[in-house]
Design a protein around this motif. Structure first.
Motif, mmCIF file in Angstrom:
data_model
loop_
_atom_site.group_PDB
_atom_site.id
_atom_site.type_symbol
_atom_site.label_atom_id
_atom_site.label_comp_id
_atom_site.label_asym_id
_atom_site.label_seq_id
_atom_site.Cartn_x
_atom_site.Cartn_y
_atom_site.Cartn_z
ATOM 1 N N MET A 1 0.826 -1.199 0.000
ATOM 2 C CA MET A 1 0.000 0.000 0.000
ATOM 3 C C MET A 1 0.865 1.256 0.000
ATOM 4 N N THR A 2 1.932 1.242 0.813
ATOM 5 C CA THR A 2 2.795 2.416 0.903
ATOM 6 C C THR A 2 3.506 2.664 -0.416
ATOM 7 N N SER A 3 3.977 1.613 -1.064
ATOM 8 C CA SER A 3 4.673 1.798 -2.344
ATOM 9 C C SER A 3 3.705 2.320 -3.407
ATOM 10 N N ALA A 4 2.457 1.904 -3.359
ATOM 11 C CA ALA A 4 1.468 2.411 -4.314
ATOM 12 C C ALA A 4 1.206 3.896 -4.084
ATOM 13 N N LEU A 5 1.125 4.305 -2.805
ATOM 14 C CA LEU A 5 0.947 5.736 -2.496
ATOM 15 C C LEU A 5 2.119 6.551 -3.022
ATOM 16 N N ILE A 6 3.324 6.036 -2.828
ATOM 17 C CA ILE A 6 4.517 6.742 -3.299
ATOM 18 C C ILE A 6 4.510 6.838 -4.818
ATOM 19 N N CYS A 7 4.098 5.774 -5.491
ATOM 20 C CA CYS A 7 4.023 5.800 -6.961
ATOM 21 C C CYS A 7 3.015 6.851 -7.447
ATOM 22 N N VAL A 8 1.875 6.919 -6.805
ATOM 23 C CA VAL A 8 0.858 7.905 -7.194
ATOM 24 C C VAL A 8 1.377 9.320 -6.984
ATOM 25 N N VAL A 9 1.989 9.573 -5.830
ATOM 26 C CA VAL A 9 2.512 10.914 -5.544
ATOM 27 C C VAL A 9 3.613 11.282 -6.525
ATOM 28 N N MET A 10 4.496 10.340 -6.848
ATOM 29 C CA MET A 10 5.563 10.620 -7.816
ATOM 30 C C MET A 10 4.991 10.883 -9.208
ATOM 31 N N ALA A 11 3.976 10.129 -9.590
ATOM 32 C CA ALA A 11 3.345 10.358 -10.896
ATOM 33 C C ALA A 11 2.693 11.730 -10.930
ATOM 34 N N TRP A 12 2.012 12.110 -9.853
ATOM 35 C CA TRP A 12 1.395 13.444 -9.796
ATOM 36 C C TRP A 12 2.448 14.539 -9.868
ATOM 37 N N ALA A 13 3.590 14.332 -9.200
ATOM 38 C CA ALA A 13 4.667 15.328 -9.247
ATOM 39 C C ALA A 13 5.205 15.460 -10.664
ATOM 40 N N ALA A 14 5.368 14.338 -11.353
ATOM 41 C CA ALA A 14 5.845 14.376 -12.739
ATOM 42 C C ALA A 14 4.831 15.077 -13.643
ATOM 43 N N VAL A 15 3.547 14.764 -13.458
ATOM 44 C CA VAL A 15 2.506 15.415 -14.254
ATOM 45 C C VAL A 15 2.490 16.916 -13.981
ATOM 46 N N TRP A 16 2.667 17.309 -12.720
ATOM 47 C CA TRP A 16 2.698 18.732 -12.373
ATOM 48 C C TRP A 16 3.863 19.423 -13.070
ATOM 49 N N CYS A 17 5.045 18.800 -13.035
ATOM 50 C CA CYS A 17 6.221 19.402 -13.689
ATOM 51 C C CYS A 17 6.002 19.540 -15.193
ATOM 52 N N VAL A 18 5.484 18.502 -15.833
ATOM 53 C CA VAL A 18 5.231 18.552 -17.283
ATOM 54 C C VAL A 18 4.207 19.627 -17.601
ATOM 55 N N THR A 19 3.138 19.693 -16.824
ATOM 56 C CA THR A 19 2.070 20.652 -17.097
ATOM 57 C C THR A 19 2.535 22.089 -16.868
ATOM 58 N N VAL A 20 3.243 22.337 -15.784
ATOM 59 C CA VAL A 20 3.785 23.681 -15.544
ATOM 60 C C VAL A 20 4.803 24.021 -16.628
ATOM 61 N N GLY A 21 5.592 23.038 -17.057
ATOM 62 C CA GLY A 21 6.547 23.268 -18.139
ATOM 63 C C GLY A 21 5.860 23.668 -19.434
ATOM 64 N N LEU A 22 4.754 23.006 -19.758
ATOM 65 C CA LEU A 22 4.009 23.386 -20.963
ATOM 66 C C LEU A 22 3.433 24.787 -20.833
ATOM 67 N N GLY A 23 2.983 25.151 -19.636
ATOM 68 C CA GLY A 23 2.486 26.505 -19.419
ATOM 69 C C GLY A 23 3.602 27.535 -19.532
ATOM 70 N N ALA A 24 4.778 27.217 -18.996
ATOM 71 C CA ALA A 24 5.922 28.137 -19.084
ATOM 72 C C ALA A 24 6.428 28.241 -20.517
ATOM 73 N N TRP A 25 6.309 27.158 -21.267
ATOM 74 C CA TRP A 25 6.733 27.149 -22.673
ATOM 75 C C TRP A 25 5.899 28.124 -23.490
ATOM 76 N N LEU A 26 4.617 28.219 -23.159
ATOM 77 C CA LEU A 26 3.723 29.108 -23.892
ATOM 78 C C LEU A 26 3.871 30.561 -23.446
ATOM 79 N N GLU A 27 4.273 30.758 -22.198
ATOM 80 C CA GLU A 27 4.374 32.113 -21.650
ATOM 81 C C GLU A 27 5.530 32.868 -22.316
ATOM 82 N N PRO A 28 5.285 34.104 -22.741
ATOM 83 C CA PRO A 28 6.385 34.880 -23.318
ATOM 84 C C PRO A 28 7.401 35.268 -22.244
ATOM 85 N N ARG A 29 8.652 35.335 -22.653
ATOM 86 C CA ARG A 29 9.690 35.767 -21.719
ATOM 87 C C ARG A 29 9.578 37.263 -21.491
#
Length: 190
Positions: A1-29
């Motif tokens: 159960m603990t390893s599954a929780l860690i996997c979910v949290v890590m996947a969410w962190a990766a999704v957050w990084c990718v999504t924020v990265g896509l938002g930053a990619w679109l944002e003008p400097r």
């Protein structure tokens, strides 16, 4: 159960990084960055800025998935491409300081860390539960199968009328349901 929780949290962190990265990619400097000077500090709250970048990135992700799905299924190749672009953009924005400093990206107090951690673990625990929505088995999961196996199919609503509704959220769940984490899409996207 603990390893599954860690996997979910890590996947969410990766999704957050990718999504924020896509938002930053679109944002003008900022103009100061383009001229080689230092950008002036913004009066905007860094948390509000990250929140805006996340939702901008989410819109970019869904629009990109809709366009890509016209030509190919949402499979591991698409997931790898989206993750690569998002992570490169995230690291670039982090490296250039456009996302702020570590003091503005992290909760400011121990209480913030504890509350954020407990809330995240509780949500991850809830996400690992069974998929109990009655319409998930009716058309969500079968539609995700169609999205994974074929590009967009004209006339698919003739098989099941509910397949005719355009639900971009299922594209996002399908993107999280490929490769090593196959079968986890409905849990990670919930």
């Amino acid at each position: 159960m603990t390893s599954a929780l860690i996997c979910v949290v890590m996947a969410w962190a990766a999704v957050w990084c990718v999504t924020v990265g896509l938002g930053a990619w679109l944002e003008p400097r900022p103009a100061a960055d383009r001229d080689g000077g230092r950008a002036e500090s913004s009066a905007e709250d860094p948390g509000d800025r990250l929140f805006g970048l996340f939702w901008t990135g989410h819109v970019v992700l869904l629009a990109l998935l809709q366009v890509v799905h016209l030509a190919r299924p949402i499979d591991g190749v698409v997931a790898l491409g989206v993750a690569s672009v998002g992570l490169v953009a995230f690291v670039g924005a982090l490296w250039s300081g456009r996302l702020g400093t570590s003091s503005t990206l992290l909760p400011p107090s121990k209480t913030g860390w504890v509350v954020s951690g407990l809330l995240t673990l509780w949500l991850a625990n809830r996400a690992l539960g069974p998929c109990t929505n009655y319409d998930s088995g009716l058309y969500h999961l079968p539609m995700m199968e169609w999205l994974q196996r074929w590009p967009i199919v004209p006339g698919l609503a003739n098989l099941e009328p509910r397949f005719g509704f355009n639900n971009a959220g299922l594209l996002h769940a399908t993107l999280l349901d490929v490769g090593l984490i196959s079968g986890w899409g409905p849990h990670l996207a919930s």
